[in-house]
Design a protein around this motif. Sequence first.
Motif, PDB file in Angstrom:
ATOM      1  N   UNK A  18       0.818  -1.289  -0.018  1.00  0.00           N
ATOM      2  CA  UNK A  18       0.059   0.038  -0.071  1.00  0.00           C
ATOM      3  C   UNK A  18       0.693   1.192   0.021  1.00  0.00           C
ATOM      4  N   UNK A  19       2.187   1.210   0.151  1.00  0.00           N
ATOM      5  CA  UNK A  19       2.901   2.478   0.313  1.00  0.00           C
ATOM      6  C   UNK A  19       4.301   2.283  -0.220  1.00  0.00           C
ATOM      7  N   UNK A  20       4.555   3.073  -1.052  1.00  0.00           N
ATOM      8  CA  UNK A  20       3.889   4.080  -2.011  1.00  0.00           C
ATOM      9  C   UNK A  20       3.044   3.320  -3.067  1.00  0.00           C
ATOM     10  N   UNK A  21       1.881   3.879  -3.285  1.00  0.00           N
ATOM     11  CA  UNK A  21       0.886   3.166  -4.033  1.00  0.00           C
ATOM     12  C   UNK A  21       1.197   3.132  -5.622  1.00  0.00           C
ATOM     13  N   UNK A  22       1.348   1.862  -6.164  1.00  0.00           N
ATOM     14  CA  UNK A  22       1.623   1.722  -7.601  1.00  0.00           C
ATOM     15  C   UNK A  22       0.409   0.717  -7.945  1.00  0.00           C
ATOM     16  N   UNK A  23      -0.550   1.659  -8.745  1.00  0.00           N
ATOM     17  CA  UNK A  23      -1.654   1.156  -9.278  1.00  0.00           C
ATOM     18  C   UNK A  23      -1.711  -0.032 -10.232  1.00  0.00           C
ATOM     19  N   UNK A  24      -0.602   0.440 -11.164  1.00  0.00           N
ATOM     20  CA  UNK A  24      -0.293  -0.667 -12.082  1.00  0.00           C
ATOM     21  C   UNK A  24       0.178  -2.106 -11.424  1.00  0.00           C
ATOM     22  N   UNK A  25       1.391  -1.542 -10.705  1.00  0.00           N
ATOM     23  CA  UNK A  25       1.912  -2.961 -10.057  1.00  0.00           C
ATOM     24  C   UNK A  25       1.022  -3.395  -9.175  1.00  0.00           C
TER      25      UNK A  25
END
Length: 111
Positions: free
Chosen positions: A22-29
């Motif tokens: 969740x941190x840092x948020x990497x949407x694609x990953x």
Amino acid sequence: MISPGEEGSQASSADRDVGFSPSPFDLSGALRAAMGAARPPGAEGDEQLRVALVRICREAQREGIPVERVLVQFKQLWQEAADLEDGRTQASQERLARLVSSCIVSYYESR
């Protein structure tokens, strides 16, 4: 948002199973990890993917990422997987529709 020190205490085992960070948020990953962990398709894989997508959508909402962006990326990844696995069947499209609905509901419930 969960800070790195809090991650272990607040992240569920389902989150850790799909490699969600969740941190840092990497949407694609996060989406790629969720889809990769939800193999093979079927009831168990679908439930793992649904749980991961709910978590991803809630985090996206907290980060101010529009649900449309989540859905576009998710559908692109789904299509890539369908192309590789010849998964353009009616059943595959129905699974996608259920998962998209779950994303939308979880995104707006977290407001």
